[in-house]
Scaffold this active site. Structure first.
Site, PDB file in Angstrom:
ATOM      1  N   GLY A  15      23.505 135.076 -85.734  1.00 61.02           N
ATOM      2  CA  GLY A  15      24.891 135.389 -85.276  1.00 61.02           C
ATOM      3  C   GLY A  15      25.504 136.619 -86.043  1.00 61.02           C
ATOM      4  CB  VAL A  17      29.536 135.385 -89.482  1.00 57.76           C
ATOM      5  CG1 VAL A  17      29.746 134.868 -90.797  1.00 57.76           C
ATOM      6  CG2 VAL A  17      30.881 136.021 -88.905  1.00 57.76           C
ATOM      7  NE  ARG A  42      20.951 130.259 -77.392  1.00 49.67           N
ATOM      8  CZ  ARG A  42      21.525 129.232 -77.570  1.00 49.67           C
ATOM      9  NH1 ARG A  42      21.516 128.372 -76.691  1.00 49.67           N
ATOM     10  NH2 ARG A  42      22.484 129.037 -78.326  1.00 49.67           N
ATOM     11  CB  CYS A 131      38.252 136.740 -90.316  1.00 45.20           C
ATOM     12  SG  CYS A 131      38.946 136.469 -88.656  1.00 45.20           S
ATOM     13  CB  SER A 161      32.555 142.233 -85.461  1.00 45.62           C
ATOM     14  OG  SER A 161      33.583 142.613 -86.232  1.00 45.62           O
ATOM     15  NE  ARG A 237      39.452 139.444 -80.328  1.00 45.68           N
ATOM     16  CZ  ARG A 237      39.177 138.617 -81.259  1.00 45.68           C
ATOM     17  NH1 ARG A 237      38.702 139.229 -82.466  1.00 45.68           N
ATOM     18  NH2 ARG A 237      38.976 137.573 -81.412  1.00 45.68           N
ATOM     19  CG  HIS A 244      40.269 141.351 -88.304  1.00 39.27           C
ATOM     20  ND1 HIS A 244      39.403 141.908 -87.143  1.00 39.27           N
ATOM     21  CD2 HIS A 244      40.231 139.841 -88.308  1.00 39.27           C
ATOM     22  CE1 HIS A 244      38.760 140.767 -86.807  1.00 39.27           C
ATOM     23  NE2 HIS A 244      39.319 139.462 -87.420  1.00 39.27           N
ATOM     24  CG  ASN A 317      36.109 141.459 -88.773  1.00 38.31           C
ATOM     25  OD1 ASN A 317      35.851 142.575 -88.603  1.00 38.31           O
ATOM     26  ND2 ASN A 317      35.671 140.746 -87.564  1.00 38.31           N
TER      27      ASN A 317
HETATM   28  P1  A2P Z   1      21.357 131.681 -81.529  1.00 34.88           P
HETATM   29  O1  A2P Z   1      21.132 132.914 -81.886  1.00 34.88           O
HETATM   30  O2  A2P Z   1      19.973 130.960 -81.387  1.00 34.88           O
HETATM   31  O3  A2P Z   1      21.991 131.024 -80.212  1.00 34.88           O
HETATM   32  P2  A2P Z   1      27.753 134.552 -82.617  1.00 34.88           P
HETATM   33  O4  A2P Z   1      28.940 133.907 -83.373  1.00 34.88           O
HETATM   34  O5  A2P Z   1      27.271 135.777 -83.347  1.00 34.88           O
HETATM   35  O6  A2P Z   1      27.477 134.305 -81.240  1.00 34.88           O
HETATM   36  O7  A2P Z   1      26.426 133.377 -83.415  1.00 34.88           O
HETATM   37  C1  A2P Z   1      26.467 132.404 -83.264  1.00 34.88           C
HETATM   38  C2  A2P Z   1      25.392 131.567 -84.215  1.00 34.88           C
HETATM   39  O8  A2P Z   1      25.331 130.113 -83.998  1.00 34.88           O
HETATM   40  C3  A2P Z   1      23.944 132.052 -83.886  1.00 34.88           C
HETATM   41  O9  A2P Z   1      23.381 132.126 -84.845  1.00 34.88           O
HETATM   42  C4  A2P Z   1      23.404 130.826 -82.608  1.00 34.88           C
HETATM   43  O10 A2P Z   1      22.022 130.738 -82.679  1.00 34.88           O
HETATM   44  C5  A2P Z   1      24.021 129.713 -83.622  1.00 34.88           C
HETATM   45  N1  A2P Z   1      23.911 128.520 -82.514  1.00 34.88           N
HETATM   46  C6  A2P Z   1      24.755 128.736 -81.417  1.00 34.88           C
HETATM   47  N2  A2P Z   1      24.503 127.200 -80.742  1.00 34.88           N
HETATM   48  C7  A2P Z   1      23.396 126.718 -81.805  1.00 34.88           C
HETATM   49  C8  A2P Z   1      23.030 125.399 -81.708  1.00 34.88           C
HETATM   50  N3  A2P Z   1      23.108 124.487 -80.774  1.00 34.88           N
HETATM   51  N4  A2P Z   1      22.078 125.015 -82.925  1.00 34.88           N
HETATM   52  C9  A2P Z   1      21.992 125.938 -83.718  1.00 34.88           C
HETATM   53  N5  A2P Z   1      22.560 127.288 -83.939  1.00 34.88           N
HETATM   54  C10 A2P Z   1      23.421 127.421 -82.709  1.00 34.88           C
END
Ligand code: A2P
Length: 339
Positions: A15, A17, A42, A131, A161, A237, A244, A317
């Site tokens: 993600g 962060v 995924r 943040c 972001s 936003r 920020h 942020n």
């Molecule tokens: P993934 O990339 O495999 O979906 P952001 O806030 O930038 O959208 O990032 C969210 C983060 O949380 C990503 O790394 C995402 O992984 C992870 N995430 C979301 N759902 C799950 C889950 N069910 N199990 C583990 N990680 C998750």
């Protein structure tokens, strides 16, 4: 003697962060012995680079935490609620960037420049504040210590972001679509974000405030350990990618002049004062982006109340507002022999 090294996990590593947590661990040379990258199923098959090696992303499961000493979580509140207690029971120190545990009285809510001592009483989970709260309390800490703060009125100008990778993409695609004369598509936000702004971050509550606004209110009192401070926040936003900005009006308990405040802020940890407005010297997000400092400018007396100060506060942020603050908490625990 060899420096002690730690087995570190990043949960939500793919993600916005989480990615930055990995980069900040490397940049700040946190003593990582082994790094485990966790995300959803995924992302299995993806690799991320860390200190010159490519590390595969693994699926987060209940068994992910054996042998880990510290885990930085940023995969949203639902994942934190389920997996942070599992990790803590396995002996991991969790530093959680979600809002899941921030207001739990048994969980410290920590900004290293403001309340480092609070972290030492943790029982497995330490919360990283919101943040917008982090940069505000870093800037206000020296003033709170010197003269006390009675009331804060804050309006934020928040980068996309903070909503995550998909929101960064949404702004990029909308800008490209509009430039090409196409109708912009909307998926993440309630309105078009390109060339627009809206005072809507998180769901609205019965009191008329949004969740983000109430986070700034409640978290500020917890971090300052001052139940008397009143906060009125409006969170907005705006179409900026990183950084920020906040307009603050504060009412202090004792008087303080703008020049005294400027001097205090000039030597405060984590703060950089940029306050030469006539020549364009004030903080702006594109300059704060990519750094770990909180920038303060436009410091001036607020003549609308007796002991009033106004200022403008900007920080990255994703870094100070999230990833860097979490890594700094871990650094502080290492420095105090608590990891
Ligand atoms: P993934 O990339 O495999 O979906 P952001 O806030 O930038 O959208 O990032 C969210 C983060 O949380 C990503 O790394 C995402 O992984 C992870 N995430 C979301 N759902 C799950 C889950 N069910 N199990 C583990 N990680 C998750």
């Amino acid at each position: 003697m060899a420096r002690k090294e730690f087995k570190v996990a990043v949960v939500g590593a793919t993600g916005a962060v989480g990615n930055m947590m990995v980069r900040v661990l490397e940049e700040r040379a946190f003593p990582v012995g082994e790094l485990t990258l966790l995300a959803s199923a995924r992302s299995v098959g993806k690799k991320m680079s860390f200190k010159g090696s490519e590390i595969p992303v693994q699926e987060l499961t209940e068994n992910s935490f054996a042998g880990i000493q510290v885990a930085l979580f940023s995969a949203g509140g639902t994942i934190s609620k389920k997996f942070a207690p599992i990790a803590a029971r396995a002996g991991v120190v969790v530093i959680d960037n979600s809002s899941a545990f921030r207001m739990d009285p048994t969980v410290p809510l920590v900004v290293p420049e403001v309340n480092p001592e609070a972290a030492l009483s943790h029982s497995g989970i330490i919360a990283n504040p919101n943040c917008s709260t982090i940069q505000m309390v870093v800037a206000l800490k020296p003033i709170q210590d010197a003269v006390g703060i009675r009331r804060i009125v804050v309006t934020t100008f928040q980068a996309v972001s903070g909503t995550g990778m998909k929101a960064i993409e949404e702004l990029k695609v909308q800008v490209a679509d509009i430039a090409a004369g196409r109708e912009p598509k909307r998926q993440i936000y309630p309105h078009q974000i390109a060339f627009n702004c809206f005072p809507h971050i998180g769901a609205f509550l019965d009191n008329g405030f949004s969740e983000e606004e109430m986070k700034m209110d409640n978290e500020t009192r917890k971090i300052f350990e001052d139940p008397e401070i009143k906060v009125c926040a409006t969170t907005v936003r705006i179409p900026v990618f990183y950084g920020h900005s906040e307009s603050l009006n504060i009412e202090t308990r004792k008087p303080i002049s703008a020049s005294e405040a400027r001097k205090l802020l000039g030597s405060a940890p984590g703060v950089k004062v940029i306050d030469e407005p006539a020549s364009g010297g004030y903080p702006i997000p594109i300059q704060a982006a990519g750094t770990d400092d909180t920038y303060v400018g436009r410091i001036r007396r607020d003549p609308s109340v007796e002991n009033g100060l106004a200022m403008w506060v900007v920080a990255d942020n994703i870094r100070k507002g999230a990833a860097s603050n979490a890594v700094q908490i871990a650094e502080m625990l290492v420095a105090r022999g608590r990891l």
